[in-house]
Design an enzyme around this catalytic site. Structure first.
Site, PDB file in Angstrom:
ATOM      1  N   THR A  30       0.821  -1.205   0.000  1.00 60.68           N
ATOM      2  CA  THR A  30       0.000   0.000   0.000  1.00 60.68           C
ATOM      3  C   THR A  30       0.859   1.261   0.000  1.00 60.68           C
ATOM      4  O   THR A  30       1.954   1.270   0.564  1.00 60.68           O
ATOM      5  CB  THR A  30      -0.933  -0.004   1.233  1.00 60.68           C
ATOM      6  OG1 THR A  30      -1.600   1.242   1.307  1.00 60.68           O
ATOM      7  CG2 THR A  30      -0.175  -0.214   2.531  1.00 60.68           C
TER       8      THR A  30
ATOM      9  N   SER B  80      -2.542   3.151  10.442  1.00 67.92           N
ATOM     10  CA  SER B  80      -3.542   2.261  11.062  1.00 67.92           C
ATOM     11  C   SER B  80      -2.860   0.925  11.305  1.00 67.92           C
ATOM     12  O   SER B  80      -1.776   0.657  10.759  1.00 67.92           O
ATOM     13  CB  SER B  80      -4.736   2.054  10.110  1.00 67.92           C
ATOM     14  OG  SER B  80      -4.341   1.240   9.014  1.00 67.92           O
TER      15      SER B  80
ATOM     16  N   LYS C 108       1.386  -3.958   6.636  1.00 69.33           N
ATOM     17  CA  LYS C 108       2.061  -3.905   5.326  1.00 69.33           C
ATOM     18  C   LYS C 108       3.517  -3.465   5.493  1.00 69.33           C
ATOM     19  O   LYS C 108       4.377  -3.831   4.693  1.00 69.33           O
ATOM     20  CB  LYS C 108       1.325  -2.947   4.393  1.00 69.33           C
ATOM     21  CG  LYS C 108      -0.089  -3.392   4.057  1.00 69.33           C
ATOM     22  CD  LYS C 108      -0.123  -4.562   3.079  1.00 69.33           C
ATOM     23  CE  LYS C 108      -1.525  -4.974   2.739  1.00 69.33           C
ATOM     24  NZ  LYS C 108      -1.630  -5.966   1.693  1.00 69.33           N
TER      25      LYS C 108
ATOM     26  N   TYR D   3      -3.862  -1.864  10.153  1.00 65.33           N
ATOM     27  CA  TYR D   3      -3.775  -2.509   8.833  1.00 65.33           C
ATOM     28  C   TYR D   3      -2.528  -2.049   8.075  1.00 65.33           C
ATOM     29  O   TYR D   3      -1.750  -2.879   7.584  1.00 65.33           O
ATOM     30  CB  TYR D   3      -5.037  -2.213   7.996  1.00 65.33           C
ATOM     31  CG  TYR D   3      -4.730  -2.270   6.520  1.00 65.33           C
ATOM     32  CD1 TYR D   3      -4.466  -3.478   5.887  1.00 65.33           C
ATOM     33  CD2 TYR D   3      -4.627  -1.090   5.757  1.00 65.33           C
ATOM     34  CE1 TYR D   3      -4.123  -3.521   4.540  1.00 65.33           C
ATOM     35  CE2 TYR D   3      -4.294  -1.129   4.418  1.00 65.33           C
ATOM     36  CZ  TYR D   3      -4.038  -2.339   3.813  1.00 65.33           C
ATOM     37  OH  TYR D   3      -3.679  -2.377   2.490  1.00 65.33           O
ATOM     38  N   HIS D   4      -2.345  -0.725   7.982  1.00 60.01           N
ATOM     39  CA  HIS D   4      -1.186  -0.233   7.230  1.00 60.01           C
ATOM     40  C   HIS D   4       0.117  -0.712   7.885  1.00 60.01           C
ATOM     41  O   HIS D   4       1.104  -0.991   7.203  1.00 60.01           O
ATOM     42  CB  HIS D   4      -1.211   1.301   7.146  1.00 60.01           C
ATOM     43  CG  HIS D   4      -2.245   1.835   6.191  1.00 60.01           C
ATOM     44  ND1 HIS D   4      -3.474   2.284   6.593  1.00 60.01           N
ATOM     45  CD2 HIS D   4      -2.235   1.978   4.832  1.00 60.01           C
ATOM     46  CE1 HIS D   4      -4.174   2.703   5.534  1.00 60.01           C
ATOM     47  NE2 HIS D   4      -3.455   2.514   4.451  1.00 60.01           N
TER      48      HIS D   4
END
Ligand code: NAD
Ligand code: USQ
Length: 402
Positions: free
Chosen positions: A145, A187, A193, A189-190
């Site tokens: 991302t 976040s 990554k 989620y990020h």
């Protein structure tokens, strides 16, 4: 090429699988259907009526004459089955989409934070170890991302493709070094990554795995040439406050007459790519893998940047939709600049699809066609980055008359 698509039932994975199959590749999808289970948990459905994976694959065979294989497997927990699958298929290339991908969902609760980290990091690590253990020499293209870089960290300096050249001061003068661009996730989620990036760096260095990390921007649009061939192949369209992404949400909101939900001032600048370019980029990446021994190749998979408020104004000007400025449920910079290098994809032949009225209208048409499926209570984003930021109330309570 024999291609294994991990997460091939999802929003990006399904059209990519069809595109690769249409281009003559031999495709197998591996997916544990967890995204469909999260829809049930959140009590929301894709605005478009997506069919079961069985019906999708059967329809593709009927429409194209080509077969796509399917294996229901949890990449994060079923390691031995993954090893067996790799040995059986011996893919030339693997596309890795199989992660929990919504930032708001990842921030919802302790349980969703833990699930996102456990699922994403274990899925990626299992894949890397399984490739080493089986000695299957498949090139990996992973969907990362743009959010790993963070927003506004380097002011107006363009974001490079993965690596940054820095000067390290030493008593004998400056040493020039290339480092992974500093991670600045916004976040949980990020953050997963950014953890993936370290796993990739290690396994490329230690085991010579060939890895391309595609730092993708926000994907918009719904259909590709392949998913549009039959209604039973339709792609998913997430509009809810957790999984819906900003541009598709605004297009859906405009179609049903809901005020456009701008968070804060709307000064957030983000990178975007149309789903038709996502599928093309993945094939380009698979055809141009790094060599064994190279560090992971990082490509910024985006075609344009926009401020959220500019997107809202563009859509409002063309459709007459109202714009609502909502308290921002996220902890993020109110304003940021974003200039992104994407030279490598351009050099490899990507001809970018940019925001155009035609494409915007196509999306609004889809939203209008299926608007009766919308649950208006799911539109405002309720997942917050820290307790105390919660909003309540809905901006619209009834759909317009048919
Ligand atoms: P999605 O949730 O629609 O699809 C992900 C798929 O992976 C789902 O079908 C899910 O069931 C599957 N999956 C998840 N965990 C799994 C596991 N442990 N084992 C097997 N299958 C599993 O998401 P998407 O929008 O298609 O995104 C795909 C990838 O692209 C994600 O990694 C995401 O981070 C990345 N990405 C997406 C966007 C976007 O705007 N959608 C932008 C940038 C990057
Ligand atoms: N936003 C609004 N109103 C909304 C929804 C979002 O103003 O109704 C704002 C958000 O506050 C944020 C921006 O729009 O500032 C983008 O939000 P988003 O939900 O569209 O995108 P994001 O959370 O960043 O995540 C999405 C995908 C994720 C992918 C990422 C790419 O869900 O998988 O990694 O886009 S990127 O943003 O480039 O990191």
């Amino acid at each position: 090429m024999r291609v294994l698509v991990l997460g091939g039932d999802g929003f990006c994975g399904w059209p990519t699988s069809l595109y690769l199959s249409d281009r003559g590749h031999d495709v197998t999808i591996c997916d544990n259907l967890s995204r469909r289970k999260i829809d049930i948990e959140l009590e929301v459905e894709s605005l478009t009526p997506i069919r079961t994976i069985g019906e999708r694959l059967h329809t593709w065979r009927e429409v194209s004459g080509r077969t796509i294989g399917f294996v229901n497997l949890d990449l994060a927990t079923e390691y031995d089955r993954l090893v067996a699958l790799l040995l059986e298929l011996r893919p030339d290339a693997i596309v890795h989409f199989a992660e929990q991908r919504a930032a708001p969902y990842s921030m919802r609760s302790a349980a969703t934070k833990r699930y996102t980290v456990d699922n994403n990091v274990r899925a990626t690590h299992n894949l890397l170890t399984a490739l080493v253990e089986t000695r299957v020499d498949a090139a990996i293209a992973h969907l990362g991302t743009m959010g790993v870089y963070g927003y506004g960290w380097s002011g107006s300096a363009p974001i490079p493709e993965g690596y940054l050249t820095v000067k390290v001061p030493t008593p004998d003068g400056d040493l020039e070094r290339e480092i992974l661009h500093p991670a600045n996730p916004g976040s949980v989620y990020h953050m997963t990554k950014t953890l993936d990036q370290l796993l990739f760096a290690f396994y490329a260095k230690n085991d010579g795995l060939r890895i391309t990390d595609l730092h993708q921007g926000i994907v918009w649009g719904t259909q590709t040439d392949q998913t549009a061939r039959d209604e039973r192949l339709i792609n998913r369209f997430d509009y809810d406050g957790d999984y819906g992404t900003v541009l598709n949400r605004f297009l859906m909101q405009a179609a049903i007459g809901h005020p456009l939900t701008v968070h804060g001032t709307g000064g957030q600048t983000r990178a975007f790519i149309h789903i038709k370019d996502t599928v093309r980029c993945v094939e380009i990446a698979l055809k141009n893998p790094p060599a064994a021994g190279d560090k992971p190749m990082v490509l910024n998979q985006m075609t344009e940047t926009h401020r959220v408020i500019d997107l809202a104004k563009l859509i409002s000007d063309t459709t007459g939709a109202d714009v609502a400025y909502l308290p921002n449920p996220r902890r993020e910079a109110e304003e940021n600049e974003l200039i992104v290098r994407n030279d490598q994809f351009l050099a490899l032949g990507l001809d970018p699809t940019t925001l155009s009225q035609g494409l915007l209208a196509e999306c609004t048409d889809i939203a209008t066609r299926y608007m009766r499926r919308a649950d208006l209570t799911k539109i405002v984003s309720r997942s917050v980055w820290r307790a105390g930021m919660e909003t309540s109330g809905d901006l619209m309570t009834e759909l317009p008359e048919a």
